[in-house]
Write a protein that holds these residues in place. Structure first.
Motif, PDB file in Angstrom:
ATOM      1  N   ILE A  70       0.844  -1.206   0.000  1.00  0.00           N
ATOM      2  CA  ILE A  70       0.000   0.000   0.000  1.00  0.00           C
ATOM      3  C   ILE A  70       0.878   1.254   0.000  1.00  0.00           C
ATOM      4  N   SER A  71       1.975   1.239   0.742  1.00  0.00           N
ATOM      5  CA  SER A  71       2.891   2.378   0.761  1.00  0.00           C
ATOM      6  C   SER A  71       3.490   2.616  -0.619  1.00  0.00           C
ATOM      7  N   PHE A  75       3.374   5.905  -2.955  1.00  0.00           N
ATOM      8  CA  PHE A  75       4.607   6.507  -3.454  1.00  0.00           C
ATOM      9  C   PHE A  75       4.519   6.740  -4.962  1.00  0.00           C
ATOM     10  N   ILE A  76       3.949   5.810  -5.688  1.00  0.00           N
ATOM     11  CA  ILE A  76       3.777   5.970  -7.136  1.00  0.00           C
ATOM     12  C   ILE A  76       2.837   7.144  -7.428  1.00  0.00           C
ATOM     13  N   ILE A  77       1.749   7.236  -6.676  1.00  0.00           N
ATOM     14  CA  ILE A  77       0.821   8.366  -6.840  1.00  0.00           C
ATOM     15  C   ILE A  77       1.535   9.683  -6.529  1.00  0.00           C
ATOM     16  N   PHE A  78       2.363   9.691  -5.492  1.00  0.00           N
ATOM     17  CA  PHE A  78       3.133  10.881  -5.113  1.00  0.00           C
ATOM     18  C   PHE A  78       4.063  11.312  -6.246  1.00  0.00           C
ATOM     19  N   ILE A  79       4.759  10.366  -6.855  1.00  0.00           N
ATOM     20  CA  ILE A  79       5.672  10.684  -7.958  1.00  0.00           C
ATOM     21  C   ILE A  79       4.903  11.247  -9.150  1.00  0.00           C
ATOM     22  N   ILE A  80       3.742  10.667  -9.457  1.00  0.00           N
ATOM     23  CA  ILE A  80       2.927  11.164 -10.565  1.00  0.00           C
ATOM     24  C   ILE A  80       2.465  12.592 -10.291  1.00  0.00           C
ATOM     25  N   LEU A  81       1.999  12.853  -9.065  1.00  0.00           N
ATOM     26  CA  LEU A  81       1.558  14.204  -8.714  1.00  0.00           C
ATOM     27  C   LEU A  81       2.715  15.190  -8.730  1.00  0.00           C
ATOM     28  N   LEU A  82       3.867  14.774  -8.259  1.00  0.00           N
ATOM     29  CA  LEU A  82       5.038  15.642  -8.227  1.00  0.00           C
ATOM     30  C   LEU A  82       5.489  15.996  -9.643  1.00  0.00           C
ATOM     31  N   SER A  83       5.402  15.056 -10.552  1.00  0.00           N
ATOM     32  CA  SER A  83       5.815  15.331 -11.930  1.00  0.00           C
ATOM     33  C   SER A  83       4.834  16.251 -12.650  1.00  0.00           C
ATOM     34  N   ASN A  84       3.591  16.311 -12.197  1.00  0.00           N
ATOM     35  CA  ASN A  84       2.581  17.193 -12.793  1.00  0.00           C
ATOM     36  C   ASN A  84       2.271  18.395 -11.921  1.00  0.00           C
ATOM     37  N   TYR A  85       3.212  18.790 -11.080  1.00  0.00           N
ATOM     38  CA  TYR A  85       2.999  19.854 -10.100  1.00  0.00           C
ATOM     39  C   TYR A  85       2.530  21.157 -10.759  1.00  0.00           C
ATOM     40  N   SER A  86       3.213  21.593 -11.824  1.00  0.00           N
ATOM     41  CA  SER A  86       2.867  22.888 -12.415  1.00  0.00           C
ATOM     42  C   SER A  86       1.465  22.862 -13.033  1.00  0.00           C
TER      43      SER A  86
END
Length: 112
Positions: A70-71, A75-86
């Motif tokens: 689950i973690s 983490f994968i969702i976090f990376i996706i959101l971080l890459s689409n931050y702007s």
């Protein structure tokens, strides 16, 4: 004439203060509601994730592995959101501006 102009300017300043107070209080109420909803949503997400992790751990006969799985998903969702931050930031700014303009438009419609 000068007294009338001074009184008009003072009334105009007072009206601007009241409009600013109304706008700020409206935005603060929206922010507080969002914080409350976000907090409750985060508590639900935490408990649901914990339950799902325990369920996965029971399935794999290893509690740590279930919670780690689950973690990793988070983490994968976090990376996706971080890459689409702007893009996310621009979208949120656009929605906030639309909300503010809709509130102002409704206020103008109510006054008329």
């Amino acid at each position: 004439m000068l007294g009338f102009l001074k009184k008009y300017i003072n009334n105009r300043i007072e009206l601007l203060k009241l409009d600013l107070t109304e706008t700020i209080s409206g935005l603060l109420s929206i922010i507080i509601c969002i914080i409350i909803i976000f907090s409750i949503g985060m508590m639900f997400l935490f408990l649901a994730s914990l339950a799902f992790g325990i369920m996965m751990g029971t399935h794999f006969n290893n509690m740590g592995l279930g919670i780690l799985l689950i973690s990793c998903i988070y983490f994968i969702i976090f990376i996706i959101l971080l890459s689409n931050y702007s893009n996310i930031r621009k979208y949120i700014m656009k929605k906030i501006i639309e909300l503010h303009l809709n509130v102002k438009e409704n206020e103008l419609n109510d006054k008329n």
